[in-house]
Design an enzyme around this catalytic site. Structure first.
Site, mmCIF file in Angstrom:
data_model
loop_
_atom_site.group_PDB
_atom_site.id
_atom_site.type_symbol
_atom_site.label_atom_id
_atom_site.label_comp_id
_atom_site.label_asym_id
_atom_site.label_seq_id
_atom_site.Cartn_x
_atom_site.Cartn_y
_atom_site.Cartn_z
ATOM 1 N N HIS B 47 -3.852 -6.952 3.286
ATOM 2 C CA HIS B 47 -3.649 -5.898 3.394
ATOM 3 C C HIS B 47 -1.907 -5.978 3.376
ATOM 4 O O HIS B 47 -1.514 -4.618 1.566
ATOM 5 C CB HIS B 47 -3.054 -5.084 4.882
ATOM 6 N N HIS B 93 -7.735 4.549 6.496
ATOM 7 C CA HIS B 93 -7.634 4.070 7.861
ATOM 8 C C HIS B 93 -9.354 4.118 8.572
ATOM 9 O O HIS B 93 -9.346 4.371 9.142
ATOM 10 C CB HIS B 93 -7.276 5.203 7.808
#
Lengths: 225, 742
Positions: B47, B93
């Site tokens: 990430h 998300h």
């Protein structure tokens, strides 16, 4: 006409209201912070839409107890013109300036759309400039717009011409299709739809042409002159 | 606090390989403690470090004449004239939204808005690209309801209009939905804020919400071992508070109007860790922080927990010394926490103290420089065959009718009206929404407040195409945003990309990823349309089944004069429909092939998607913008899913008039009506403009022809379908509300 817009921490239509007021009255409104205890001397007050203090309790419940709203209640009692749109309407009912309550929409969903309305009373200080026009379109955008009042209150509102706007094709379950009402003296208006977002022909998303809200502010302008 | 022993198991639980752990020990000259290990692990996570994707992203076009800031900051920045700048980004998300749809989607919206206002831009529009599982899957309905409610609850409260987006349904997302949120903000070019912490001895301030134990990676292990008295494990999904976000926006905007800020960074993934390290790394300085000063929501938090917490609505700032009081006054006015937590240093180290002890002392440079940069092996996907038109593909031969085909397509989940979704979003707040999802238009149009110009915004991706050919699908996603912006008369400026793929350790998935990027880049270069920001989301899979490759593209363009723009609305009775662009009748990977020919049932894609001729795309787009500028067209729609037929029908829905389409001598009727050849537009023109529009197009080598007329209340394709406008519109509107009400 000098107007004022009340700003709570999470007001979000304060700019929309200010833009409309400046455009139509030719004067910038005063932006009044919620912690103020006294309203400056003005001719017209708008309580804008938004979420005032987050509205995690009932919408408008905490705002109704803020210092500035206490002063608005006092001055409205002396005849100061006050309009509450969306969250502003919720605050006015919570503050006791208008009867009834705004509950969660019947569909239990937030609803945003251009909404057709019927002007039920064209003879108020907020509707005179519509000059006989009885149908307008303003945007609506709310979760808690389902107007409720007991039968006696509803009867009283009907009898005294205090239902100012009704929904055509009720979007939220409001009793008697009520979209906007005024107080007994006629100087306090509360409504869920957003006339302040319908003052510009370019903003087509607000409905047809998007200018139906202008006459509401013009009405006030002419009334206080 | 009990000291945690760093065992190979602990290292593995932090997602670090043995080799990575060796590098850490080597750089430190010792073994890290648990806090330091946690910091390395999040900074080197996929990430934060983009370890699988970095080398491929580097190849992309990121510069252009209107680019002020490309990838590498919180969001991209472009020039829209008059000293104004647009700041924008799209981010995923996905996982949190599948676990807890309401909070996952809400915090996704909150996070992307912070990326934008961190840079000094007031958010003026939000969009969402959503992908759900098939409608019949037991979880789909509640996920749709929760995600939409979450997006609305956050955006509506903060008072930023949600003006557009897209929604697809496919079984490939059954266990891994995609929630991609895009935010667009407006700033003055001379008031854009960056994250590089310049100078030594400058105070570091923490503002916003307090820090709690939410969203901590590896929290299972950490909280169990750290403190035996620890009362409970906290949920790892973050919880959003739009009220605080609204306060944070207003307070930051107020502070940004002063000259107190040197650098500012929001605390997103890996919170305090990534924000402090990124600021220090970019500015080439060190950072010393006293964790006792961090505002805390819970008692007994450890340094590990504080550094890894993903509590929402927080920012880190480096201030000009002597100006601290300005910040304190503003944040206190807005009832937000504000605390001086540290100082910039010349050591190049991140030093943390807690209860008078040094709990972390690591050099910052290796966190970035030595971050893994993997060259994962990949297999480029093989090319599929072209689907050639054949009589057996004709609806009539297949024993159905053109009317039924239209009804099937118009009520299919991907096409049917998404009104049920977008009516839950406040689209008109801020008073500048010229056009949004309301008209079913190609791109949302948002005016720049107080001016006569506007930006156009769109998000697009056709996973059906990317699955069949990652390169062409990547190209197509970019081209479709370009087309949508041109359709409203906007000059396309730049894109943001949100690249959602499966497990990059699988060669086929990595192949899709690499080829998609190459396709995106080819389109960006040909269209002079760079990437300025983006996000990569990998490991979107469940039980080894990857999602369809989904590189969602968000495009932004400029309408210089709002007296000259177009939407689907505006066509009048008696006007002509003109088709611009070349029609071969391409049905491979089309909606028609999937739903009518049954290709959707196949596990593997069967045929190649329509190729995108980028030169033709550019020529057609430029011409459409010119037609809008010259007021030659009354309405415009691009052709996409469902081809000419669906484009004409959507225009009819927007205008309230029917039409009569004619066939073509060169292409079979079904392929003419439903083929998905790229680079095409349908425009309505009045009688006087018909010949000039067609003849000018031809001089520019753009195929153009009259394909029908507007009027009446029927939707007619001669020799094909003949349907009631009103009934068809009702069917189009009712699929989603009926589905959600079931």
């Amino acid at each position: 006409m000098q107007s004022a817009v009340i700003v709570f921490p999470a007001s979000n239509c304060d700019r929309d209201a200010a833009t409309a007021l400046e455009k139509i009255t030719g004067r910038k409104p005063l932006m009044v912070w919620h912690e103020e205890t006294t309203l400056p001397k003005v001719d017209f007050v708008v309580i804008p839409g938004g979420f005032s203090y987050g509205d995690y309790l009932r919408s408008g419940a905490i705002a109704a107890r803020s210092p500035i709203v206490r002063d608005i209640v006092k001055k409205a009692g002396n005849g100061l013109p006050v309009a509450g749109f969306c969250n502003g309407f919720q605050i006015l009912t919570e503050a006791g300036l208008l009867p009834g309550a705004l509950m969660r929409n019947k569909g239990l969903r937030f609803v945003c759309r251009p909404q057709k309305l019927q002007i039920v009373n064209g003879d108020t200080m907020f509707t005179k400039a519509y000059k006989g026009i009885t149908e307008v379109t303003y945007p609506i955008a709310h979760f808690d717009g389902n107007y409720y009042a007991d039968n006696d209150t509803l009867r009283e509102l009907r009898k005294t011409g205090r239902i100012v706007f009704k929904y055509i094709d009720n979007p939220n379950g409001s009793l008697n299709d009520i979209a906007g009402i005024c107080n007994e003296a006629g100087n306090v208006l509360g409504m869920m739809p957003h006339p302040e977002r319908a003052v510009d022909p370019l903003i087509c998303d607000s409905g047809r042409g998007g200018t139906d809200g202008i006459a509401l502010f013009k009405s006030v302008l002419e009334a206080v002159r | 606090m009990k000291k945690v022993k760093i065992t190979p198991e602990v290292v593995a639980e932090h997602g670090l390989s043995e080799k990575e752990y060796e590098i850490i020990c080597d750089r430190l000259g010792r073994a890290p403690n648990i806090t330091e290990l946690g910091i390395f692990s999040v900074m080197w996570s996929e990430h934060c470090s983009y370890k699988s994707s970095r080398r491929h992203l580097k190849k992309m076009l990121t510069k252009g004449k209107r680019v002020i800031q490309g990838p590498g900051e919180n969001a991209g920045v472009i020039d829209i004239d008059d000293g104004d700048a647009i700041v924008f980004k799209m981010e995923s998300h996905n996982h949190p939204s599948y676990i807890e749809p309401f909070q996952g989607a809400a915090t996704g919206v909150g996070g992307i808005m912070r990326d934008v206002f961190t840079m000094g831009a007031r958010p003026i529009a939000n969009l969402n690209a959503l992908r759900f599982g098939e409608p019949s899957h037991p979880k789909t309905k509640s996920l749709v309801a929760g995600v939409v409610h979450g997006i609305g609850a956050y955006g509506n409260c903060v008072g930023v209009p949600t003006v557009g987006g897209e929604t697809n349904f496919h079984r490939g997302y059954n266990d891994n939905i995609l929630v991609n949120a895009m935010c667009v903000g407006l700033a003055k070019q001379d008031k854009v804020f960056y994250s590089a912490a310049k100078g030594v001895g400058n105070p570091i301030f923490y503002v916003g919400s307090k820090t709690g134990r939410d969203g901590i990676h590896g929290a299972t292990m950490a909280s169990a071992e750290f403190d035996d008295d620890s009362d409970a494990k906290r949920p790892t999904v973050q919880v959003g508070d739009p009220f605080t976000e609204k306060l944070l926006i207003e307070a930051c905007m107020e502070l940004m109007a002063t000259d107190a800020i040197i650098a500012i960074q929001d605390m997103g993934a890996a919170g305090l860790t990534s924000s402090s390290i990124e600021m220090a790394d970019k500015g080439g300085v060190g950072v010393k922080m006293n964790l006792d000063k961090v505002p805390q929501r819970e008692t007994g938090m450890t340094p590990y927990e504080m550094m890894l917490s993903e509590s929402q609505e927080r920012m880190l700032m480096v201030l000009q010394p002597g100006k601290e009081h300005i910040a304190i006054e503003i944040f206190e006015k807005w009832d937000l926490d504000v605390a001086e937590v540290g100082i910039t240093t010349d050591t190049g180290h991140l030093v943390l103290t807690h209860k008078s002890k040094t709990v972390c002392d690591i050099p910052i440079a290796p966190l970035g420089d030595d971050a893994p940069n993997l060259n994962r092996p990949y297999d480029p996907p093989k090319n599929l065959d072209t689907l050639y038109n054949d009589q057996i593909m004709d609806p009539v031969t297949r024993g159905t009718s053109y009317n039924d085909v239209v009804t099937t397509l118009i009520t299919s989940p991907d096409i049917a009206s998404k009104r049920w979704i977008w009516e839950q979003y406040d689209r008109s707040v801020m008073g500048d929404t010229v056009d949004s999802s309301n008209s079913g238009g190609d791109a949302a149009i948002v005016r720049i407040h107080g001016t006569n110009k506007a930006i156009a915004i769109t998000t697009d991706c056709t996973p059906r195409y990317v699955t069949a050919d990652a390169f062409e699908g990547g190209k197509q996603a970019v081209a479709e945003t370009y087309r949508n912006l041109c359709s409203v008369g906007a000059e396309p400026i730049a894109i943001t990309d949100c690249l959602n793929f499966g497990n990059p350790e699988r060669k086929d998935v990595m192949g899709q990823f690499v080829r998609s990027i190459e396709g995106i880049d080819a389109a960006c270069r040909a269209l002079d349309y760079p990437v300025v920001s983006g996000n990569v989301s990998l490991y979107n899979e469940t039980n080894g089944q990857a999602i369809p490759p989904t590189p969602a593209i968000g495009g932004v363009g400029l309408i210089k004069n709002l007296e000259r723009y177009a939407t689907l609305k505006g066509a009048k009775e008696g006007e002509h429909l003109v088709l611009l662009g070349k029609t071969d009748g391409w049905l491979g990977a089309s909606l028609y092939a999937h739903l009518i020919l049954g290709h959707a049932k196949s596990e593997a894609p069967l045929y190649a998607p329509p190729p995108v001729d980028l030169e033709a795309e550019k020529a057609a787009g430029t011409y459409v913008r010119r037609l809008i500028r010259d007021r030659r067209v009354s309405s415009v729609h691009d052709l996409s899913d469902g081809g000419l037929a669906l484009a004409a029908i959507e225009m009819a829905f927007a205008n309230g008039f029917g039409f009569k389409l004619k066939g073509s001598a060169d292409v079979p009727l079904y392929a003419w009506l439903f083929g998905e050849d790229q680079g095409r537009y349908l425009v309505s023109v009045e009688e006087n403009s018909l010949n000039p529009v067609i003849s000018t197009a031809r001089t520019l080598n753009i195929p153009a022809q009259k394909v029908g007329t507007i009027g009446g209340s029927r939707l007619i394709a001669t020799g094909g379908f003949d349907l009631s406008l009103q009934d068809t519109h009702m069917e189009y509107e009712s699929w989603l509300p009926d589905y959600m009400a079931d």
